[in-house]
Scaffold this motif. Sequence first.
Motif, PDB file in Angstrom:
ATOM      1  N   ALA A  27     -23.024  -3.517 -26.408  1.00 55.03           N
ATOM      2  CA  ALA A  27     -22.896  -3.496 -24.940  1.00 55.03           C
ATOM      3  C   ALA A  27     -23.217  -4.876 -24.385  1.00 55.03           C
ATOM      4  O   ALA A  27     -24.342  -5.158 -23.961  1.00 55.03           O
ATOM      5  N   VAL A  28     -22.224  -5.755 -24.415  1.00 58.26           N
ATOM      6  CA  VAL A  28     -22.430  -7.120 -23.923  1.00 58.26           C
ATOM      7  C   VAL A  28     -21.098  -7.632 -23.374  1.00 58.26           C
ATOM      8  O   VAL A  28     -20.036  -7.285 -23.884  1.00 58.26           O
ATOM      9  N   SER A  29     -21.163  -8.432 -22.323  1.00 61.63           N
ATOM     10  CA  SER A  29     -19.939  -8.958 -21.721  1.00 61.63           C
ATOM     11  C   SER A  29     -19.394 -10.117 -22.543  1.00 61.63           C
ATOM     12  O   SER A  29     -20.141 -10.741 -23.315  1.00 61.63           O
ATOM     13  N   PRO A  30     -18.108 -10.435 -22.415  1.00 55.81           N
ATOM     14  CA  PRO A  30     -17.547 -11.587 -23.128  1.00 55.81           C
ATOM     15  C   PRO A  30     -18.283 -12.882 -22.821  1.00 55.81           C
ATOM     16  O   PRO A  30     -18.445 -13.728 -23.701  1.00 55.81           O
ATOM     17  N   THR A  31     -18.725 -13.039 -21.574  1.00 54.31           N
ATOM     18  CA  THR A  31     -19.455 -14.264 -21.210  1.00 54.31           C
ATOM     19  C   THR A  31     -20.780 -14.350 -21.952  1.00 54.31           C
ATOM     20  O   THR A  31     -21.133 -15.391 -22.520  1.00 54.31           O
ATOM     21  N   GLU A  32     -21.530 -13.232 -21.979  1.00 55.98           N
ATOM     22  CA  GLU A  32     -22.812 -13.222 -22.690  1.00 55.98           C
ATOM     23  C   GLU A  32     -22.608 -13.436 -24.182  1.00 55.98           C
ATOM     24  O   GLU A  32     -23.367 -14.159 -24.844  1.00 55.98           O
ATOM     25  N   LEU A  33     -21.559 -12.808 -24.718  1.00 53.07           N
ATOM     26  CA  LEU A  33     -21.266 -12.941 -26.143  1.00 53.07           C
ATOM     27  C   LEU A  33     -20.884 -14.382 -26.474  1.00 53.07           C
ATOM     28  O   LEU A  33     -21.323 -14.940 -27.486  1.00 53.07           O
ATOM     29  N   SER A  34     -20.083 -14.989 -25.606  1.00 53.26           N
ATOM     30  CA  SER A  34     -19.671 -16.376 -25.815  1.00 53.26           C
ATOM     31  C   SER A  34     -20.880 -17.305 -25.829  1.00 53.26           C
ATOM     32  O   SER A  34     -21.015 -18.160 -26.715  1.00 53.26           O
TER      33      SER A  34
END
Length: 346
Positions: free
Chosen positions: A320-327
């Motif tokens: 459960a993480v957004s693409p921005t956070e994952l990036s």
Amino acid sequence: MTETNNLASSRSCQGERSSEIYEVLDNCIGEDKDEQWQREQQKILLEEAMGIKRFHTIDSDVLFEKQLEKRRYIVKGLLPEGLTVLSGDPKVGKSFFALSLSVSVAKGIPFLCFPTVKSDVLYFSFEDDEKRLQQRLFEMSEDNFTGLTFSSDVMHLDVDFIQSVENYLQNHPNTKLIVVDTLNYIRPDKPNTNMYKNDYDDMIKLHRLTQQYGIAMLLLHHNRKNGGSDDLHTISGSTGLTGGADNCIIIERPKRGEKIAKLKVISRDMESFEMEIMQGDGGIWIAAEDKELAEKEISVTVRAVYLFYTLTHFSDEPLAVSPTELSESINRMFSISIPPTMIKKN
């Protein structure tokens, strides 16, 4: 005889009036100026008083030494300030091209392979409603952003378009790009007496607007059905349309449905060139030469996400993480640069 006397009398009156004006001017202009300057000022004021209109001139030596700003670019190497026509066949992807360019300018990120100057954008969209525009924005940008404003109000060049845009620019001075999708919506119907004059007159009105406010205006138009003898002749309309523009951008696709297209740029202020472009996911245009790089980025992205997941996640539940956070996490952990949009797409 009477007409001759009247003409002589008129000249006599003008002479007396000129003498009176010179006398007044001699009293108004101080003695601290040299005689040549005084006589020049007298001549200017005298001609104005007699209703003689002067036009502005500049000597070559003065122009040679004058310090002028360099022509500014909104998209460096592709879109300078001034009037640009973007033309192509129906459904070739002109609106996707213009919207993707506008998003890039509003966010200050590169478009195709060209850097942009972050600026506000006013986009007149006469063919796409809010639902379609919203869907395209979702496909072009992961994050919400500001700086791009839409309008669907149809105005005409001969009535209220110029004045309305001027009022908008005065209230929004950071707006440096205006997109009109498409040009025909703001052009009123005119008699087919002189097509060249009608086309050129309309373009001059828009060109003066770009010069006055130092902006770029992108006009979406269409190509002729049967092409033309050269690139500029493929653009529908008379040569008055292309002659009144500073730049012309033409999108040509060999066959309908093919992703690869040819982008042709013809300009007064920079060297003309051609390049191959292609539509990727969501209709977004990219440089065709970046295709191989994009495929490598996909491979790297997938492996990086998988490696990050295996190193940090010890549950069978989805991450459960957004693409921005994952990036940000991946880039920090592995010291690489993978943008959120690349993660989102792949």
